[in-house]
Write an enzyme that holds these catalytic residues in place. Structure first.
Site, PDB file in Angstrom:
ATOM      1  N   TYR B 117       0.856  -1.185   0.000  1.00 55.93           N
ATOM      2  CA  TYR B 117       0.000   0.000   0.000  1.00 55.93           C
ATOM      3  C   TYR B 117       0.893   1.237   0.000  1.00 55.93           C
ATOM      4  O   TYR B 117       1.913   1.287   0.697  1.00 55.93           O
ATOM      5  CB  TYR B 117      -0.888   0.032   1.258  1.00 55.93           C
ATOM      6  CG  TYR B 117      -1.600   1.356   1.442  1.00 55.93           C
ATOM      7  CD1 TYR B 117      -2.872   1.556   0.899  1.00 55.93           C
ATOM      8  CD2 TYR B 117      -1.001   2.420   2.120  1.00 55.93           C
ATOM      9  CE1 TYR B 117      -3.522   2.763   1.027  1.00 55.93           C
ATOM     10  CE2 TYR B 117      -1.641   3.640   2.251  1.00 55.93           C
ATOM     11  CZ  TYR B 117      -2.905   3.816   1.708  1.00 55.93           C
ATOM     12  OH  TYR B 117      -3.532   5.022   1.831  1.00 55.93           O
ATOM     13  N   GLU B 205      -3.250   7.818  -3.709  1.00 54.49           N
ATOM     14  CA  GLU B 205      -3.281   6.499  -3.096  1.00 54.49           C
ATOM     15  C   GLU B 205      -3.060   5.446  -4.184  1.00 54.49           C
ATOM     16  O   GLU B 205      -3.729   5.470  -5.219  1.00 54.49           O
ATOM     17  CB  GLU B 205      -4.629   6.274  -2.412  1.00 54.49           C
ATOM     18  CG  GLU B 205      -4.643   5.036  -1.532  1.00 54.49           C
ATOM     19  CD  GLU B 205      -5.941   4.906  -0.748  1.00 54.49           C
ATOM     20  OE1 GLU B 205      -5.879   4.838   0.489  1.00 54.49           O
ATOM     21  OE2 GLU B 205      -7.011   4.869  -1.373  1.00 54.49           O
TER      22      GLU B 205
END
Lengths: 300, 395
Positions: B117, B205
């Site tokens: 991530y 993101e």
């Protein structure tokens, strides 16, 4: 007594030749004249390229440094457009302004990240805002856009992220006979010059402040930091209100910083943290004034 | 402003940030052609909507069809695309009404070693942007932060200096990446951080950020939100805005200089100032009502703005009563009442209207409301206003 603004405060406006800048400079001047007719409080303004001229009796200078030298100003009130705001703040700091109040709304967040780093090199300058109503020490000086007449001199220190909500709180305090030592609008942006904890410390140390009212809103965790600070360091009675109890997550509520993201920054968690720190939390916005009264009564 | 994954990836590629090969498809035929062009034995077809949770999301019209699918032939790509395009995708983030899919991204299949991530946001506490990484790729970062916070690593960086290679190494070693991947991260991470700064993002993101079997890092997904305050220096990004992804009334409000957010309740509100507007919603709820919206009419509140604000509030069919809450400071109450009365006539009110005014020239303003002969209820303070507007629903 008061914080940040006192009888030594001398103000210039950056962006004084703009419509809004001029209007509010006139209002600030009128406020000062009403309460301190013998003193020069609003002493001029800055618009690069218009130095040497005059606007409605205010001398205009090309730079803050020149304005400071010729007028003795130590405080700057900023009304320049968002694109020029970071530059204006840095110029004010470089010229030795001890207090810089940025009213401008819509400053890019990364500009403020740069400004914040820059100001680390100017520890004597304090920035309030941006995107704020300014600061007022009632009956001494008003540096901002708030309606002056609703503020009465008194002993409540007020710190708020919001403009009209501060006026509402001030109004409620007035109805129960309470005034403010100083009222500070810190602004609703994600990165701001002065946070709750800086001001909590000043109000705690100010002999003219008897109680503190903190007005917050959803987004970020500044109110939770404030709660932790109050628990450790503030002995004066504190009351608070947090706006946005009914705000949906993931939506920006007007202010750039007012957003619940990833389930964090809710009104609920902020209210709980403040309550746990012994703060009298107003459940309804109609209860802000009374909450201050209750906070004081509890300590007596 | 939010943009689509395929738009984010195109911008990443321009900034030198590695992405998988992919082709945008607007028809089933284009999806089949894309599969052939990519040339692999597998590809992934991804619905392009702003909401997350697409992989687990399903279509209203085709309950078996997922929003992101692995396909093994051009025909397979075509058949899936035919079901997805023009259909309504419902994910955990879209709400029950879902989002119509009009664009697909067809991407090459990859040999994936690990899924990580990566997120970049501005940390309010320090006033610095912060790169966050976690070993738990594909997971919701909030859940990781809650359940296993030790799996998240953070590096703040200075906007002017940028993200340094040593910071990339710190993160890469913390995540236990291979030597090849560490090397790759040293160039990948400063580039994505530079993208964040150069484009004035408020959020980037990449979830997942994949590590391939040969040690490359690739942005398998891309969510980007830009700082609207900086739009003036990124005029080229304006064309990436997809108005169909936004609430039409919110777009209309923005054009009129109003700040509006639609909610589910039945009491509309019109307020000056964001803080007071949020508080007015809270106040309605506190007295047993449900706010229908957030609306900040701003400091000016002229006839045009108030009229537009009323139009937007009343366009919501759920609205059964309206509360106006104005603290007139510099803007005088009588000026605002003049605007209110004019807007009231223009818009044609059919639901109860409660007005609470306070501030400069309030007595005159209240008298004007009274003398107007219109069915407007005047309230003396916040509590009175909330009680009256909630009661008006029952009348």
């Amino acid at each position: 007594m008061s914080i940040l603004v006192d009888r030594e405060t001398k103000i210039i406006t950056q962006g004084i030749t703009g419509k809004v800048g001029l209007f509010h400079s006139q209002q600030c001047r009128a406020y000062a004249l009403e309460h301190r007719p013998k003193d020069q409080v609003m002493v001029g303004g800055v618009t690069p390229g218009k130095g040497g001229t005059e606007i409605d009796g205010f001398p205009v200078f090309n730079s803050v440094a020149e304005a400071a030298k010729k007028t003795g100003a130590n405080t700057s009130l900023i009304f320049v457009p968002p694109v020029a705001c970071a530059d204006a703040i840095m110029e004010a700091a470089d010229a030795g302004m001890r207090l810089i109040v940025a009213i401008t709304e819509g400053v890019p967040v990364l500009d403020m990240a740069r400004v914040k780093r820059f100001l680390e090199g100017y520890p004597k300058s304090r920035l309030i805002g941006p995107n704020c109503p300014g600061i007022i020490t009632p009956e001494v000086a008003k540096i901002g856009i708030m309606p002056g007449y609703i503020h009465k001199a008194g002993t409540v220190g007020l710190i708020s992220k919001s403009g009209t909500l501060t006026y509402e709180a001030t109004w409620q305090l007035g109805r129960i006979g309470m005034g403010q030592s100083t009222a500070v609008g810190i602004g609703g942006d994600p990165i701001i010059g002065t946070k709750y904890i800086d001001l909590l410390k000043m109000f705690q140390d100010d002999p003219g402040t008897e109680a503190i009212l903190l007005i917050g809103e959803i987004g970020g965790n500044a109110e939770i930091e404030a709660a932790a600070y109050i628990k450790e360091h503030v002995t004066k009675p504190c009351a608070a209100f947090i706006a946005g109890q009914t705000a949906p997550p993931g939506k920006r509520m007007g202010h750039a910083g007012a957003i619940i993201s990833g389930g964090a920054g809710t009104a609920e968690e902020k209210m709980a943290a403040l309550r746990a720190a012994g703060v009298e939390v107003a459940p309804s916005p109609a209860d802000m004034g009374e909450a201050v009264k209750r906070a004081i009564a509890k300590r007596k | 402003m939010k943009i689509h994954e395929y738009q984010a990836k195109a911008l990443f590629a321009k900034a030198g940030v590695a992405i998988p090969q992919g082709i945008v498809a607007k028809t089933a035929e284009e999806a089949a052609a894309a599969f052939k062009t990519l040339g692999g034995s597998i590809a992934v077809v991804k619905s392009q909507v702003h909401a997350g949770g697409r992989g687990k999301g399903t279509f209203k019209e085709h309950p078996e069809q997922r929003g992101v699918v692995l396909v093994k032939s051009a025909d397979d790509a075509k058949a899936n695309a035919a079901r997805m395009l023009g259909s309504t995708l419902v994910t955990i983030q879209t709400g029950a009404e879902g989002k119509q899919v009009s664009t697909l991204l067809v991407e090459q299949g990859l040999q994936i070693e690990r899924e990580l991530y990566l997120g970049i946001v501005v940390d309010r506490e320090t006033g610095l942007p912060c790169v966050m990484m976690s070993s738990e790729g594909g997971m919701n970062i909030e859940d990781v932060a809650h359940d296993t916070p030790e799996k998240i690593f953070r590096e703040h960086f200075d906007v002017s200096l940028g993200f340094q290679p040593f910071q990339a190494r710190k993160l890469a070693y913390a995540l236990g990446l291979s030597d090849e991947a560490v090397k790759f991260a040293q160039s990948f991470l400063p580039k994505i951080a530079k993208f964040f700064v150069d484009r004035d993002c408020s959020m980037v993101e990449i979830n997942p950020l994949v590590v391939t079997k040969d040690g490359q890092l690739l942005a398998l997904d891309g969510k980007v939100t830009f700082d609207d305050n900086a739009a003036f220096r990124h005029k080229d990004l304006a064309e990436l805005r997809d108005l169909t992804e936004e609430e039409p009334t919110e777009v209309q409000a923005q054009a009129a200089g109003l700040s509006y957010v639609k909610l589910d309740g039945n009491i509309g509100c019109l307020v000056n100032g964001a803080g007071l507007a949020m508080s007015t919603m809270d106040l309605i709820k506190f007295h047993g009502g449900e706010p229908a919206n957030f609306l900040d009419v701003g400091g000016g509140a002229d006839v045009k703005q108030v009229t537009e604000a009323f139009r937007i509030i009343l366009a919501d069919k759920n609205v059964k009563a309206v509360l106006v809450n104005i603290f007139g400071g510099i803007m005088k109450c009588d000026t605002i009442v003049t605007a209110l009365l004019s807007a009231y006539d223009t818009v044609g009110f059919t639901v109860p209207l409660v007005v609470r005014l306070e501030g400069t020239n309030v007595e005159l303003a209240r008298q004007m409301l009274k003398d107007s002969g219109k069915k407007i209820t005047s309230a003396s303070d916040l509590t009175d206003a909330a009680q009256k507007v909630v009661a008006s629903l029952k009348a």
